[in-house]
Every structure is written in structure tokens, then in C-alpha cells.
Write an enzyme that holds these catalytic residues in place. Structure first.
Site, PDB file in Angstrom:
ATOM      1  N   GLY A  46       0.815  -1.215   0.000  1.00  0.00           N
ATOM      2  CA  GLY A  46       0.000   0.000   0.000  1.00  0.00           C
ATOM      3  C   GLY A  46       0.846   1.261   0.000  1.00  0.00           C
ATOM      4  O   GLY A  46       0.576   2.213  -0.732  1.00  0.00           O
ATOM      5  N   CYS A  47       1.888   1.255   0.811  1.00  0.00           N
ATOM      6  CA  CYS A  47       2.758   2.431   0.912  1.00  0.00           C
ATOM      7  C   CYS A  47       3.543   2.637  -0.377  1.00  0.00           C
ATOM      8  O   CYS A  47       3.795   3.775  -0.776  1.00  0.00           O
ATOM      9  CB  CYS A  47       3.688   2.299   2.110  1.00  0.00           C
ATOM     10  SG  CYS A  47       2.778   2.236   3.679  1.00  0.00           S
ATOM     11  N   THR A  48       3.911   1.539  -1.034  1.00  0.00           N
ATOM     12  CA  THR A  48       4.602   1.636  -2.322  1.00  0.00           C
ATOM     13  C   THR A  48       3.674   2.245  -3.361  1.00  0.00           C
ATOM     14  O   THR A  48       4.061   3.148  -4.101  1.00  0.00           O
ATOM     15  CB  THR A  48       5.101   0.246  -2.775  1.00  0.00           C
ATOM     16  OG1 THR A  48       6.043  -0.225  -1.809  1.00  0.00           O
ATOM     17  CG2 THR A  48       5.748   0.305  -4.144  1.00  0.00           C
TER      18      THR A  48
END
Length: 155
Positions: A46-48
Site C-alpha cells: 500500500g505504501c509503495t
């Protein structure tokens, strides 16, 4: 539980190391609008996705007068690996002590898979050119969030 920021609040000042260990301060961006986003962990799906979305839209945001800073509790070394692996162009800052995360209301209790846990609350704060909070968004989704910000800001 840290207090959430509201539009009109003075954005808490900060100085944190970037992926290369250089100190970056919010005051370095005075005179420009700054999107400060908080994410749980580098090198996670998700952060990527979120960091890549910001990178893909960086020219559009910069052209509209916005700088972008991503802050997580990761150490600078992990941020450097994240930046290289994903070819990120956004400024990534390390907050392992979580002081800035707490000052911005981006650390505290949240729901994760139905359980209440303490951790990073995925959040975005738009700071105006005078250092005031223009928008404060909490519990945002990693996917589609950048497109929503661009639409909300009228860019």
C-alpha cells in the site's frame, strides 16, 4: 492518542533526516504549499502504491506550487532502499521516534483487520505557504488517494 490537526492550525515545525541522512525542515518549504503525507512502512504494498502515485504526479503538483514530503517511522537506510527500488522522486523523511507523526495526529489507535491497534494512521496534511494547515485528512486509503487530493485541490 495525539490530537488531529484542523484547517487554520499552525502546522507543527519539524526537522527530520531524509533518505540520505540530510536534515529537512518544514521551514525549508516556506513560501510554497506542502503536502505532508504519513505512511506506516516503506517497501510494503500500500505504501509503495501511494509513494509511486505521488511520484507519478509530482510534476503536476510542483507545477501547481506544491512540494511533497512523505514521513514514516522507517530509518533513513530503509527509505534509501525504498527510493532506489521504486525510483521515487518524493522527499522521504525518517521519524523513528514518531514525534512528528504524533504532532500531526498521524499516530495512535486505529482499526486493522477488525482489531484496535496502535500505529501510524495513514494521513495527509496540506500546509499553505504561510505554515498553516489548509487540509487535514486522516485514515486515507493508499490507492486512489493522490487522485482525490489533486481533484480536491482543483489541480
Amino acid at each position: 492518542m495525539s490530537e488531529r490537526l484542523e484547517p487554520g492550525d499552525v502546522a507543527p515545525a519539524f526537522t527530520l533526516p531524509d533518505a540520505d541522512g540530510n536534515e529537512v525542515s518544514l521551514s525549508d518549504h516556506k513560501g510554497r504549499k506542502t503536502i505532508v503525507y504519513f505512511y506506516p512502512a516503506a517497501l510494503t504494498p500500500g505504501c509503495t502504491k501511494q509513494a509511486c502515485d505521488f511520484t507519478d504526479n509530482l510534476a503536476l503538483l510542483a507545477g501547481a506550487g506544491y512540494d511533497v514530503i512523505g514521513i514514516s517511522p522507517d530509518k533513513p537506510e530503509k527509505l534509501a532502499k525504498f527510493r532506489e527500488q521504486e525510483e521515487l522522486k518524493v522527499t522521504l523523511l525518517a521519524d523513528p521516534e514518531k514525534r512528528v507523526l504524533e504532532a500531526y495526529g498521524a499516530f495512535g489507535e486505529k482499526k486493522l483487520y477488525g482489531k484496535t491497534v496502535t500505529g501510524v494512521i495513514r494521513s495527509t496534511v496540506v500546509v499553505d505557504e504561510h505554515g498553516k494547515v489548509e487540509r487535514a485528512l486522516y485514515n486515507v486509503k493508499a490507492t486512489g488517494h493522490v487522485a482525490k487530493i489533486i481533484k480536491d485541490l482543483g489541480i
